[in-house]
Design a protein around this motif. Sequence first.
Motif, mmCIF file in Angstrom:
data_model
loop_
_atom_site.group_PDB
_atom_site.id
_atom_site.type_symbol
_atom_site.label_atom_id
_atom_site.label_comp_id
_atom_site.label_asym_id
_atom_site.label_seq_id
_atom_site.Cartn_x
_atom_site.Cartn_y
_atom_site.Cartn_z
ATOM 1 N N PRO A 1 7.241 -1.836 0.203
ATOM 2 C CA PRO A 1 6.694 -0.675 -0.522
ATOM 3 C C PRO A 1 5.417 -0.976 -1.299
ATOM 4 O O PRO A 1 4.729 -0.048 -1.729
ATOM 5 C CB PRO A 1 7.843 -0.290 -1.464
ATOM 6 C CG PRO A 1 8.672 -1.529 -1.605
ATOM 7 C CD PRO A 1 8.572 -2.239 -0.290
ATOM 8 N N LYS A 2 5.075 -2.249 -1.473
ATOM 9 C CA LYS A 2 3.836 -2.601 -2.172
ATOM 10 C C LYS A 2 2.592 -2.361 -1.324
ATOM 11 O O LYS A 2 1.474 -2.295 -1.846
ATOM 12 C CB LYS A 2 3.875 -4.069 -2.604
ATOM 13 C CG LYS A 2 4.947 -4.417 -3.627
ATOM 14 C CD LYS A 2 4.886 -5.898 -3.969
ATOM 15 C CE LYS A 2 5.959 -6.304 -4.970
ATOM 16 N NZ LYS A 2 5.905 -7.759 -5.258
ATOM 17 N N ASP A 3 2.779 -2.243 -0.023
ATOM 18 C CA ASP A 3 1.657 -2.072 0.900
ATOM 19 C C ASP A 3 1.135 -0.636 0.817
ATOM 20 O O ASP A 3 1.808 0.305 1.219
ATOM 21 C CB ASP A 3 2.137 -2.396 2.316
ATOM 22 C CG ASP A 3 1.043 -2.252 3.364
ATOM 23 O OD1 ASP A 3 -0.118 -1.998 2.986
ATOM 24 O OD2 ASP A 3 1.367 -2.390 4.565
ATOM 25 N N THR A 4 -0.091 -0.474 0.316
ATOM 26 C CA THR A 4 -0.686 0.856 0.155
ATOM 27 C C THR A 4 -1.449 1.324 1.396
ATOM 28 O O THR A 4 -1.862 2.481 1.470
ATOM 29 C CB THR A 4 -1.638 0.880 -1.045
ATOM 30 O OG1 THR A 4 -2.638 -0.139 -0.876
ATOM 31 C CG2 THR A 4 -0.864 0.615 -2.343
ATOM 32 N N LYS A 5 -1.719 0.439 2.336
ATOM 33 C CA LYS A 5 -2.283 0.777 3.651
ATOM 34 C C LYS A 5 -3.679 1.407 3.565
ATOM 35 O O LYS A 5 -4.064 2.218 4.425
ATOM 36 C CB LYS A 5 -1.324 1.715 4.400
ATOM 37 C CG LYS A 5 0.121 1.211 4.446
ATOM 38 C CD LYS A 5 1.057 2.262 5.014
ATOM 39 C CE LYS A 5 2.490 1.789 5.091
ATOM 40 N NZ LYS A 5 3.135 1.661 3.779
ATOM 41 N N ASP A 6 -4.445 1.040 2.569
ATOM 42 C CA ASP A 6 -5.766 1.652 2.362
ATOM 43 C C ASP A 6 -6.837 0.593 2.087
ATOM 44 O O ASP A 6 -7.652 0.742 1.187
ATOM 45 C CB ASP A 6 -5.705 2.644 1.195
ATOM 46 C CG ASP A 6 -5.226 2.005 -0.106
ATOM 47 O OD1 ASP A 6 -4.844 0.802 -0.103
ATOM 48 O OD2 ASP A 6 -5.232 2.701 -1.134
ATOM 49 N N TYR A 7 -6.857 -0.444 2.913
ATOM 50 C CA TYR A 7 -7.691 -1.606 2.633
ATOM 51 C C TYR A 7 -9.006 -1.581 3.408
ATOM 52 O O TYR A 7 -9.112 -0.906 4.449
ATOM 53 C CB TYR A 7 -6.906 -2.883 2.964
ATOM 54 C CG TYR A 7 -5.509 -2.860 2.411
ATOM 55 C CD1 TYR A 7 -5.280 -2.849 1.034
ATOM 56 C CD2 TYR A 7 -4.409 -2.785 3.257
ATOM 57 C CE1 TYR A 7 -3.989 -2.793 0.524
ATOM 58 C CE2 TYR A 7 -3.119 -2.733 2.755
ATOM 59 C CZ TYR A 7 -2.914 -2.740 1.394
ATOM 60 O OH TYR A 7 -1.642 -2.679 0.892
ATOM 61 N N PRO A 8 -10.004 -2.310 2.921
ATOM 62 C CA PRO A 8 -11.329 -2.278 3.546
ATOM 63 C C PRO A 8 -11.321 -2.643 5.032
ATOM 64 O O PRO A 8 -12.073 -2.066 5.814
ATOM 65 C CB PRO A 8 -12.112 -3.327 2.738
ATOM 66 C CG PRO A 8 -11.414 -3.399 1.427
ATOM 67 C CD PRO A 8 -9.971 -3.164 1.718
#
Length: 266
Positions: A223-230
């Motif tokens: 759940p820590k993975d926000t999936k919005d990375y560069p």
Amino acid sequence: MKTLAALLAPALILAAAPIAAQATTLAEAATGKHRSAANIARNAHRHPVETLTFFDIKPTMTVVEISPSAGWYTEVLAPYLKDQGKLYAAGADPQGNDYNKKAVENFKAFLATHPDLYGKVEPTVFAKGNTDGLAPAGTVDAVLTFRNIHNWYMADWAQDAFNAFFKALKPGGTLGIVEHRLPESADDARMKSSGYMKPSAVRAMAEKAGFKYVASSEINANPKDTKDYPKGVWTLPPNYAEKDVDRAKYTAIGESDRFTMKFVKP
């Protein structure tokens, strides 16, 4: 008169035999001395024992590992299957480009590091335009793919892959999938660039190939993975595509949020 050692020798041999004959368990394979400390540390993110148990992988099975890369999961599967089962490692086409040739060479070198554990692994080819060679048709108990579908999807041959899995499996055989999870609310276009896939899209391709959905698991959720990375999923460990930029932040997040799905060939 026989010595005490001579008298005891047959008993010692008999006592040792069952131990030597014992099959390697998944837990033993996942934490064995043949694995590096770094690879064992990744068990906390990849949960190989729990994942393979969810897929109901037995030591007597014929299994295909799709795109084994450097062999992280092969290190677990090969010792587990070596005595009673069979493992195909369906990797890159050695007749392809230089990158693929090198990948095949590296994997063969990896297998040679522990011939006692990996000597029975059979490398096969699984590539765009060459998907039928992963194993003889209708002979496989389980096909397993870990974090690969996004690559095929981005290269426009994901459905071909699922069709090939269906062909290789016996009726009643299992397709086990672990993949980076894109939220269902996200734009579909992100599946073409982020490395994340929607579970619904993956399920649709599996069912189009003929598979029946069995179950999902949150074994590999994060759940820590926000999936919005560069740089998409590759921003997170173990890739760290941004190098040292915000490295501590990405380390704290950990590896990607993944969905785990099980299908069966009717």
